[in-house]
Design a protein around this motif. Structure first.
Motif, PDB file in Angstrom:
ATOM      1  N   GLY A  15       0.695  -1.298   0.108  1.00  0.00           N
ATOM      2  CA  GLY A  15       0.029   0.176   0.159  1.00  0.00           C
ATOM      3  C   GLY A  15       0.975   1.136  -0.142  1.00  0.00           C
ATOM      4  O   GLY A  15       0.724   2.110  -0.782  1.00  0.00           O
ATOM      5  N   LEU A  16       2.067   1.312   0.951  1.00  0.00           N
ATOM      6  CA  LEU A  16       2.641   2.511   0.909  1.00  0.00           C
ATOM      7  C   LEU A  16       3.630   2.628  -0.365  1.00  0.00           C
ATOM      8  O   LEU A  16       3.671   3.600  -0.927  1.00  0.00           O
ATOM      9  CB  LEU A  16       3.836   2.358   1.995  1.00  0.00           C
ATOM     10  N   SER A  17       4.095   1.511  -0.983  1.00  0.00           N
ATOM     11  CA  SER A  17       4.858   1.673  -2.009  1.00  0.00           C
ATOM     12  C   SER A  17       3.868   2.028  -3.429  1.00  0.00           C
ATOM     13  O   SER A  17       4.350   2.829  -4.129  1.00  0.00           O
ATOM     14  CB  SER A  17       5.649   0.031  -2.420  1.00  0.00           C
ATOM     15  N   THR A  18       2.843   1.358  -3.242  1.00  0.00           N
ATOM     16  CA  THR A  18       1.950   1.773  -4.512  1.00  0.00           C
ATOM     17  C   THR A  18       1.387   3.229  -4.685  1.00  0.00           C
ATOM     18  O   THR A  18       1.522   3.856  -5.406  1.00  0.00           O
ATOM     19  CB  THR A  18       0.804   0.869  -4.572  1.00  0.00           C
ATOM     20  N   GLY A  19       1.307   3.611  -3.314  1.00  0.00           N
ATOM     21  CA  GLY A  19       0.775   5.232  -3.276  1.00  0.00           C
ATOM     22  C   GLY A  19       1.917   5.926  -3.410  1.00  0.00           C
ATOM     23  O   GLY A  19       1.773   7.110  -4.077  1.00  0.00           O
ATOM     24  N   ALA A  20       3.105   5.780  -3.139  1.00  0.00           N
ATOM     25  CA  ALA A  20       4.374   6.469  -3.496  1.00  0.00           C
ATOM     26  C   ALA A  20       4.494   6.450  -4.901  1.00  0.00           C
ATOM     27  O   ALA A  20       5.001   7.718  -5.602  1.00  0.00           O
ATOM     28  CB  ALA A  20       5.762   5.795  -2.618  1.00  0.00           C
ATOM     29  N   ARG A  21       4.329   5.417  -5.516  1.00  0.00           N
ATOM     30  CA  ARG A  21       4.513   5.347  -6.844  1.00  0.00           C
ATOM     31  C   ARG A  21       3.472   5.963  -7.693  1.00  0.00           C
ATOM     32  O   ARG A  21       3.917   6.990  -8.759  1.00  0.00           O
ATOM     33  CB  ARG A  21       4.377   3.862  -7.420  1.00  0.00           C
ATOM     34  N   MET A  22       2.357   6.219  -7.133  1.00  0.00           N
ATOM     35  CA  MET A  22       1.240   7.167  -7.668  1.00  0.00           C
ATOM     36  C   MET A  22       1.730   8.556  -7.748  1.00  0.00           C
ATOM     37  O   MET A  22       1.210   9.640  -8.376  1.00  0.00           O
ATOM     38  CB  MET A  22       0.004   6.878  -6.992  1.00  0.00           C
ATOM     39  N   ALA A  23       2.399   9.063  -6.610  1.00  0.00           N
ATOM     40  CA  ALA A  23       3.041  10.280  -6.266  1.00  0.00           C
ATOM     41  C   ALA A  23       4.447  10.655  -7.124  1.00  0.00           C
ATOM     42  O   ALA A  23       4.872  11.644  -6.869  1.00  0.00           O
ATOM     43  CB  ALA A  23       3.151  10.349  -4.795  1.00  0.00           C
ATOM     44  N   GLY A  24       4.799   9.733  -8.103  1.00  0.00           N
ATOM     45  CA  GLY A  24       5.957   9.908  -8.645  1.00  0.00           C
ATOM     46  C   GLY A  24       7.273   9.596  -7.804  1.00  0.00           C
ATOM     47  O   GLY A  24       8.293   9.887  -8.319  1.00  0.00           O
ATOM     48  N   ILE A  25       7.109   8.648  -6.674  1.00  0.00           N
ATOM     49  CA  ILE A  25       8.368   8.244  -6.196  1.00  0.00           C
ATOM     50  C   ILE A  25       8.719   6.972  -6.585  1.00  0.00           C
ATOM     51  O   ILE A  25       7.870   5.923  -6.928  1.00  0.00           O
ATOM     52  CB  ILE A  25       8.037   8.186  -4.620  1.00  0.00           C
ATOM     53  N   ARG A  26      10.159   6.770  -6.585  1.00  0.00           N
ATOM     54  CA  ARG A  26      10.733   5.501  -6.989  1.00  0.00           C
ATOM     55  C   ARG A  26      11.050   4.579  -5.583  1.00  0.00           C
ATOM     56  O   ARG A  26      11.674   5.210  -4.822  1.00  0.00           O
ATOM     57  CB  ARG A  26      12.222   5.655  -7.809  1.00  0.00           C
ATOM     58  N   ILE A  27      10.476   3.350  -5.651  1.00  0.00           N
ATOM     59  CA  ILE A  27      10.745   2.732  -4.361  1.00  0.00           C
ATOM     60  C   ILE A  27      12.087   1.737  -4.715  1.00  0.00           C
ATOM     61  O   ILE A  27      11.879   0.936  -5.619  1.00  0.00           O
ATOM     62  CB  ILE A  27       9.441   1.661  -4.207  1.00  0.00           C
ATOM     63  N   ARG A  38      -1.680  11.121  -1.493  1.00  0.00           N
ATOM     64  CA  ARG A  38      -2.058  12.492  -1.090  1.00  0.00           C
ATOM     65  C   ARG A  38      -1.151  12.955  -0.082  1.00  0.00           C
ATOM     66  O   ARG A  38      -0.804  14.165  -0.064  1.00  0.00           O
ATOM     67  CB  ARG A  38      -3.467  12.414  -1.089  1.00  0.00           C
ATOM     68  N   ILE A  39      -0.686  11.992   0.791  1.00  0.00           N
ATOM     69  CA  ILE A  39       0.251  12.569   1.824  1.00  0.00           C
ATOM     70  C   ILE A  39       1.471  12.738   1.441  1.00  0.00           C
ATOM     71  O   ILE A  39       1.853  13.960   1.520  1.00  0.00           O
ATOM     72  CB  ILE A  39       0.134  11.522   3.026  1.00  0.00           C
ATOM     73  N   ILE A  40       1.725  12.226   0.420  1.00  0.00           N
ATOM     74  CA  ILE A  40       3.188  12.454  -0.185  1.00  0.00           C
ATOM     75  C   ILE A  40       3.395  13.548  -1.106  1.00  0.00           C
ATOM     76  O   ILE A  40       4.287  14.633  -1.124  1.00  0.00           O
ATOM     77  CB  ILE A  40       3.677  11.283  -0.773  1.00  0.00           C
ATOM     78  N   LYS A  41       2.312  13.793  -2.045  1.00  0.00           N
ATOM     79  CA  LYS A  41       1.877  15.101  -2.764  1.00  0.00           C
ATOM     80  C   LYS A  41       1.906  16.018  -1.751  1.00  0.00           C
ATOM     81  O   LYS A  41       2.516  17.316  -2.191  1.00  0.00           O
ATOM     82  CB  LYS A  41       0.833  14.755  -3.632  1.00  0.00           C
ATOM     83  N   ALA A  42       1.325  16.235  -0.625  1.00  0.00           N
ATOM     84  CA  ALA A  42       0.960  17.268   0.279  1.00  0.00           C
ATOM     85  C   ALA A  42       2.650  17.787   0.618  1.00  0.00           C
ATOM     86  O   ALA A  42       2.844  18.796   1.011  1.00  0.00           O
ATOM     87  CB  ALA A  42       0.281  16.848   1.461  1.00  0.00           C
ATOM     88  N   VAL A  43       3.421  16.653   1.352  1.00  0.00           N
ATOM     89  CA  VAL A  43       4.603  16.979   1.536  1.00  0.00           C
ATOM     90  C   VAL A  43       5.447  17.505   0.641  1.00  0.00           C
ATOM     91  O   VAL A  43       6.137  18.546   0.675  1.00  0.00           O
ATOM     92  CB  VAL A  43       5.277  15.581   2.193  1.00  0.00           C
ATOM     93  N   ARG A  44       5.709  16.993  -0.727  1.00  0.00           N
ATOM     94  CA  ARG A  44       6.287  17.515  -1.800  1.00  0.00           C
ATOM     95  C   ARG A  44       5.890  18.946  -1.949  1.00  0.00           C
ATOM     96  O   ARG A  44       6.813  19.913  -2.390  1.00  0.00           O
ATOM     97  CB  ARG A  44       6.271  16.716  -3.114  1.00  0.00           C
ATOM     98  N   SER A  45       4.596  19.271  -1.746  1.00  0.00           N
ATOM     99  CA  SER A  45       4.282  20.625  -2.282  1.00  0.00           C
ATOM    100  C   SER A  45       4.775  21.699  -1.122  1.00  0.00           C
ATOM    101  O   SER A  45       4.474  22.858  -1.420  1.00  0.00           O
ATOM    102  CB  SER A  45       2.754  20.550  -2.489  1.00  0.00           C
ATOM    103  N   GLN A  46       5.002  21.236   0.029  1.00  0.00           N
ATOM    104  CA  GLN A  46       5.208  22.126   0.774  1.00  0.00           C
ATOM    105  C   GLN A  46       6.986  22.379   1.330  1.00  0.00           C
ATOM    106  O   GLN A  46       7.178  22.902   2.089  1.00  0.00           O
ATOM    107  CB  GLN A  46       4.808  21.940   2.472  1.00  0.00           C
ATOM    108  N   THR A  47       7.801  21.591   0.076  1.00  0.00           N
ATOM    109  CA  THR A  47       9.141  21.765   0.519  1.00  0.00           C
ATOM    110  C   THR A  47       9.744  22.687  -0.606  1.00  0.00           C
ATOM    111  O   THR A  47       8.970  22.761  -1.479  1.00  0.00           O
ATOM    112  CB  THR A  47       9.459  20.177   0.341  1.00  0.00           C
TER     113      THR A  47
END
Length: 304
Positions: free
Chosen positions: A12-24, A295-304
């Protein structure tokens, strides 16, 4: 941005991260079956099957983001979270792998997911001090996953650990709630008549009460202390690691299918899963909803 996933489970974490453009780049779990299916869905990720209490962090690739979902059973009130219970104490101790991994690699961010009761753990103050000693500021968020577009009434905690002077409190958008009807297919599954020999009296009472509130089509928790049903046009209740939710449709009923459990958790429709129904339900219910994580990860990235 590169990330590693501790306690990767079903992904779940990995798939969500991949949706947000993150490489696992690396993922770990102690259960071979979980590693098998995580590997099938994330073939470009390096995998290890290991108890992370014995991990050699020097063998783990460099990364920018540490994703962690430590075992929650020892914290959850539904599991009793009993102190001096060997199983629960061992479960809670998995959180220290976060500190161990962060100490070696010092990634820019770590996101820790768990049940809200994690914050009431008697060792949480010590755990948070350890993370702060490594240079992290911590911001816990209690998240109602339905607000992030997950068709499920699931409340979870996400701690954003950032190497910044001040904690990073996320500005999370609120999405329109998705209904259970959005993932339920009435043309599939093993239906049975509600009025049949052997049906439990408590089940019939729940059906009767549910009909009075919602008509002929609704959801019902098959176990527990609930006395009626749940509107199918609302998010479903929390998806657990065993069959829990039944669909009532006129004079027939059935449990959710494995695929419906997967969709309620927001796994993609083409996500590979076991043929075994019970194993799929267990793995999906123990996962983090990918859409919420994304969406958690996208929020983090948008605030950095």
């Amino acid at each position: 941005m590169d990330a590693i996933d501790l306690f990767a489970g079903f992904g779940g974490l990995s798939t969500g991260a991949r949706m947000a453009g993150i490489r696992i780049v690396w993922a770990a779990n102690h259960w071979p079956e979980a590693v098998k299916w995580h590997s099938a869905n994330h073939p470009h990720t390096e995998h290890i099957c290991q108890d992370l209490h014995q991990a050699d962090w020097s063998l783990v690739p460099a990364h920018d983001l540490l994703l962690v979902s430590p075992c929650c059973q020892g914290h959850s009130k539904t599991q009793g979270k009993t102190n001096r219970n060997p199983q629960h104490d061992a479960s809670r101790s998995t959180a220290w792998a976060v500190v161990s991994a962060a100490e070696y690699h010092r990634p820019s961010f770590a996101i820790v997911e768990n049940v809200p009761e994690f914050l009431q753990w008697e060792l949480y103050p010590s755990w948070s001090v350890a993370m702060q000693a490594l240079g992290y500021s911590l911001s816990p968020h209690i998240v109602y996953c339905a607000d992030l577009g997950v068709p499920q009434n699931r409340v979870r905690m996400f701690i954003v650990c950032s190497r910044s002077k001040a904690p990073m409190y996320l500005e999370l958008p609120r999405y329109e709630h998705m209904s259970a009807a959005s993932f339920i297919n009435l043309d599939v599954g093993k239906w049975s008549l509600i009025e049949r020999n052997g049906r439990a009296k408590a089940t019939l009472e729940r059906v009767k009460n549910g009909r009075e509130q919602y008509g002929d089509r609704f959801l019902m928790s098959y176990y527990g202390n609930t006395k009626s049903g749940r509107d199918i046009n609302r998010p479903i209740g929390t998806i657990t690691t065993r069959d829990c939710w039944a669909i009532i449709d006129g004079d027939r009923m059935r449990m959710l299918t494995a695929d419906e459990n997967m969709l309620a958790m927001t796994f993609p429709r083409d996500y590979l899963r076991p043929d075994n129904h019970r194993l799929t339900v267990n793995m999906a219910g123990n996962a983090v909803p990918p859409v919420a994580m994304s969406r958690i990860i996208k929020a983090v990235r948008s605030q950095t």
